[in-house]
Design an enzyme around this catalytic site. Structure first.
Site, mmCIF file in Angstrom:
data_model
loop_
_atom_site.group_PDB
_atom_site.id
_atom_site.type_symbol
_atom_site.label_atom_id
_atom_site.label_comp_id
_atom_site.label_asym_id
_atom_site.label_seq_id
_atom_site.Cartn_x
_atom_site.Cartn_y
_atom_site.Cartn_z
ATOM 1 N N GLU A 80 0.690 -1.138 0.051
ATOM 2 C CA GLU A 80 0.089 -0.043 -0.114
ATOM 3 C C GLU A 80 0.988 1.325 0.048
ATOM 4 O O GLU A 80 0.332 2.159 -0.696
ATOM 5 C CB GLU A 80 -0.979 0.087 1.083
ATOM 6 C CG GLU A 80 -2.001 -0.944 1.139
ATOM 7 C CD GLU A 80 -1.562 -2.440 1.646
ATOM 8 O OE1 GLU A 80 -0.404 -2.693 2.030
ATOM 9 O OE2 GLU A 80 -2.658 -3.140 2.018
ATOM 10 N N GLN A 143 -8.449 -6.480 12.072
ATOM 11 C CA GLN A 143 -8.180 -5.621 11.051
ATOM 12 C C GLN A 143 -8.701 -4.253 11.208
ATOM 13 O O GLN A 143 -9.099 -3.459 10.409
ATOM 14 C CB GLN A 143 -8.221 -6.112 9.308
ATOM 15 C CG GLN A 143 -7.539 -7.287 9.143
ATOM 16 C CD GLN A 143 -7.193 -7.337 7.516
ATOM 17 O OE1 GLN A 143 -8.176 -7.245 7.152
ATOM 18 N NE2 GLN A 143 -5.805 -7.912 7.282
ATOM 19 N N LYS A 192 -17.723 -1.137 6.225
ATOM 20 C CA LYS A 192 -17.968 -2.322 5.377
ATOM 21 C C LYS A 192 -19.188 -2.017 5.365
ATOM 22 O O LYS A 192 -19.964 -2.617 4.241
ATOM 23 C CB LYS A 192 -17.505 -3.620 5.856
ATOM 24 C CG LYS A 192 -17.749 -4.885 4.939
ATOM 25 C CD LYS A 192 -16.961 -6.156 5.372
ATOM 26 C CE LYS A 192 -17.212 -7.053 4.486
ATOM 27 N NZ LYS A 192 -16.168 -8.262 4.979
ATOM 28 N N MET A 503 24.118 9.654 2.023
ATOM 29 C CA MET A 503 23.986 11.101 2.783
ATOM 30 C C MET A 503 24.017 10.857 4.209
ATOM 31 O O MET A 503 24.901 11.615 4.892
ATOM 32 C CB MET A 503 22.468 11.526 2.620
ATOM 33 C CG MET A 503 22.254 13.011 3.042
ATOM 34 S SD MET A 503 23.302 14.180 2.393
ATOM 35 C CE MET A 503 22.455 14.538 0.910
#
Lengths: 599, 188
Positions: A80, A143, A192, A503
């Site tokens: 994601e 979840q 949902k 860096m």
């Protein structure tokens, strides 16, 4: 077009897209599911592409997607975070809003870095997250996570949709907020049960938000004052940031600068807003900006800040920055005005509108002396690196520039290669430089390049998309390579491999007495050529300047998949010039030999 | 607004470079400010406003929130403190939130301010009359009494309540509940 016959509404037309009417799918009087309303709303909004990853909470959306075959493309990303960066790359390359669709819980938390990145860099994206059913919210359901709470301080706005009848309006508002004013990310959380519930669909034509005003034109008396300040100044300077790119003001700005003869320096995000081959271009300023741009800042008597926010990487130590300058600040976000640097004349408005207003009010100025002085600084300390036959990052970037004649969309990751790209590529066009500036997200480059490539394909542009990345950052989201390969995107992926977190290593060498704590990647780096091949891409490797030219030529012949070019360079190379963090802009280190009084 | 801001570090150096004297600026003083924010009547809007204060490091002395005559609008009264530069930032950051409809710093206007306080204190035979005396002076009202404790109700500007609590400190205070400041602009 109307899906709901109960309300006698006129056809809704938004943006450039006319939503397709498919009567076979929605018969008269039939209400549709929240999931379908979401997809129809995206169509009506003119969305052409979304980046997503399915899961339990959004499974109905994916089911409806399978059934109704919406008018936009869905790109299945492999993580994601990659999805949000891809949406950012798409948004920055095209100027349109990027869209992300993920599931609840881990799906939502994985988008957090991308959302924060978009917030810092003012990138318009809308992120749809699934959520457990409203009845389970707060129950520690499977979840479940409080996506709204987590994202509150990194979004421009967020919505939890509790009723299916609010869904279409929420989508409309989300895109409006993301796109207008100072752009930014908007999160829409979709329980949902709301996606399952049936409701009428009508995409609103307008938004009605009494608390949300979008500045456009600047106030006339402020503009008059600004014009007077410009007329009275002897050593004026344009300081241009991402706002000039976001408002597509590049041509207007270029016209004003050339007409008045005022030199232009740009921030990292401003690169491309003013062509860097112009004699008035001073290139980038700030920590790794050019010596002459920083000298010009320190000696100018007027800064005209255009869509820039005086970031600490630009100013360094504030109390010695631009000591002689008065400041005109053209800015769309009121909270940026006088936040870090006091604005003598603040013009709140859209950069494009304000510059249009300002154009007839300014007159050509005699800046010959001032430009001569800047030219002397340019001669005094030009950008330079050693030409000793070894392969160097700066040389690679110049080769890439020559290969594309500067006409490419260049996406970078974060680190040394990012600064070298900013210094050596010489950007000529707006929206051709895409990078993670504010948040400095390693792992941004590869997926953002993928998103930009989808954007270029959509608008039919033939500009090549080049991702310049380091070995550290590339690995962080390398999984998206296979997605780019599956969609046959001819990405050019340059990995500058110095086997170090370059860096950080540079700071350790300069400021931490060469204690290279956990920056050596030689044991953990993958074989980049094999990594590319394993992800169905072409993998190439170069160790000398000659080989580098060869693999660049070879990579440009690949047209049906991404080509990864690994360039093995020395770890000791550093980015110069440099203003150490927190130091005064006048105290630049110009090369390895500068005595380090600040250590 | 710009003219009332205190000097930034960059302005000071600019003045030094120009050889101008740097006056001690009374705007640099930290002052109490009462800011009224009208927001959309939703829990999300309220949290966003509070969240902005914590995320940006501004302080809050008290917050009250409640509905207004328009049920879709909530009114927040925020008591904060800061110098004029910080307060200017607070106001700008508040205004830019999508859910804020109006933001007013009442401190720059003529306004009335009230706070409500409930205070429970233990009394003895000896201290009883003194406690009631203090309460009378502050126009407090006894709203509950038991064999051991008295509970007072007090209304007024926050400073008055501060002073009342201060006077009660020598006695045995059991509990204090304060409402936070609510404020409204006076009409001219």
């Amino acid at each position: 077009m109307k899906y709901d016959v109960h309300t006698k509404v006129q056809p809704v037309v938004t943006g450039d897209a006319l939503p397709n009417v498919r009567p076979e799918l929605t018969t008269e009087g039939q209400h549709m599911s929240g999931a379908e309303i979401l997809l129809r709303s995206l169509e009506a909004e003119g969305v052409k592409i979304i980046f997503g990853h399915p899961g339990g909470a959004v499974i109905h959306v994916y089911d409806e997607m399978h059934r109704i075959k919406p008018q936009f493309e869905h790109i299945l990303v492999r993580h994601e975070q990659g999805g949000t960066h891809a949406a950012e790359g798409y948004a920055k390359a095209t100027g349109k809003v990027g869209t992300v669709l993920v599931t609840s819980g881990p799906g939502a938390t994985n988008t957090v870095t991308g959302i924060a990145d978009a917030y810092m860099d003012s990138v318009p994206i809308v992120v749809f997250t699934g959520q457990v059913p409203t009845g389970l919210i707060g129950n520690d359901a499977f979840q479940e996570c409080d996506a709204i709470g987590i994202s509150r301080s990194i979004t421009k706005h967020s919505y939890l949709v509790r009723d299916v009848s609010d869904l279409a309006r929420t989508v409309k508002e989300a895109y409006h907020i993301a796109r207008t004013g100072r752009p930014g990310p908007v999160l829409v959380d979709l329980p949902k049960d709301v996606l399952l519930a049936k409701g009428p669909f009508q995409y609103p034509e307008t938004v009605n938000m009494r608390g949300y005003a979008v500045p456009a034109e600047g106030r006339i008396e402020k503009l008059q004052r600004a014009a007077q300040m410009i007329a009275e100044s002897e050593r004026p300077l344009f300081y241009v940031g991402g706002g000039a790119v976001n408002s597509d003001s590049s041509e207007l700005l270029t016209d004003i600068a050339r007409y008045t003869g005022i030199p232009v320096t740009t921030t990292l995000h401003g690169l491309g807003a003013f062509p860097e081959d112009d004699p008035l271009a001073l290139r980038m300023l700030g920590m790794h900006g050019t010596w002459w741009a920083n000298q010009a800042i320190q000696h100018c008597d007027l800064i005209i800040a255009v869509g820039a926010r005086f970031d600490d990487r630009v100013t360094g130590k504030l109390d010695s920055w631009a000591p002689h300058a008065k400041v005109i600040h053209i800015e769309i976000d009121q909270s940026c005005i006088s936040k870090n640097v006091f604005a003598d004349c603040a013009i709140l408005g859209n950069v494009r509108n304000v510059l249009e207003q300002l154009r007839p009010m300014v007159k050509p100025k005699d800046t010959t002396e001032w430009l001569k002085q800047i030219e002397a600084w340019r001669q005094e300390c030009p950008l330079k690196y050693e030409h000793d036959g070894k392969l160097r990052a700066q040389g690679i970037i110049e080769k890439l520039r020559d290969k594309t004649k500067g006409d490419a969309v260049v996406i970078t990751d974060v680190g040394q290669h990012q600064m070298w790209t900013a210094q050596y590529f010489r950007f000529l066009h707006s929206r051709t430089h895409i990078t993670s500036g504010g948040l400095g997200t390693m792992g941004f480059g590869m997926p953002a390049a993928m998103g930009a490539a989808f954007g270029m394909r959509e608008i039919g542009s033939s500009r090549p998309v080049v991702c310049i990345s380091g070995d550290g950052g590339f690995v962080m989201n390398a999984q998206e390579m296979s997605v780019a390969a599956a969609h046959k995107l001819p990405l050019k992926l340059a990995v500058i491999n110095n086997r170090f977190l370059g860096m950080v290593r540079q700071w350790q060498e300069l400021f931490h007495k060469e204690r290279y704590s956990h920056t050596d990647l030689s044991d953990t780096n993958p074989d980049f050529v094999k990594l590319a091949e394993a992800n169905h891409c072409v993998g190439l490797c170069a160790r000398t300047p000659e080989e580098a030219q060869q693999i660049i030529d070879e990579a440009w012949k690949v047209t049906d998949r991404p080509a990864l070019m690994e360039f093995q360079v020395a770890k000791e190379e550093m980015v110069f010039p440099m203003v150490p963090a927190g130091a005064a802009t006048g105290e630049m280190i110009t090369d390895r030999m500068t005595p380090n009084s600040f250590v | 607004m710009a003219d009332t801001l205190i000097l930034t570090p960059q302005q000071i150096i600019r003045k030094k470079a120009a050889g101008e004297p740097i006056q001690p600026d009374d705007n640099a003083m930290t002052r109490r400010h009462t800011i009224v924010v009208l927001v959309e009547n939703s829990i999300g809007a309220f949290i966003r406003v509070i969240n902005m204060f914590s995320a940006r490091g501004f302080n809050i002395d008290s917050v009250t929130v409640g509905p207004t005559e328009d049920p879709s609008v909530s009114r927040m009264n925020i008591a904060t403190a800061g110098n004029s530069r910080i307060i200017a930032q607070v106001l700008r950051q508040l205004s830019r939130l999508v859910d804020t409809i109006e933001v007013v710093d009442l401190t720059t206007t003529d306004f009335v301010e009230r706070e409500l306080c409930l205070l429970k204190v233990c009394y003895t035979k000896d201290s009883r009359s003194e406690i009631l005396d203090v309460s009378n002076i502050f126009r407090g009202k006894v709203v509950d009494i038991t064999k051991k404790t008295m509970t007072f109700e007090l209304r007024g500007p926050s400073q008055k309540i501060d002073a009342f609590i201060d006077m009660m400190l020598p006695h045995n205070i059991v509990e204090v509940a304060r409402s936070g400041r609510v404020a409204m602009q006076r009409d001219v």
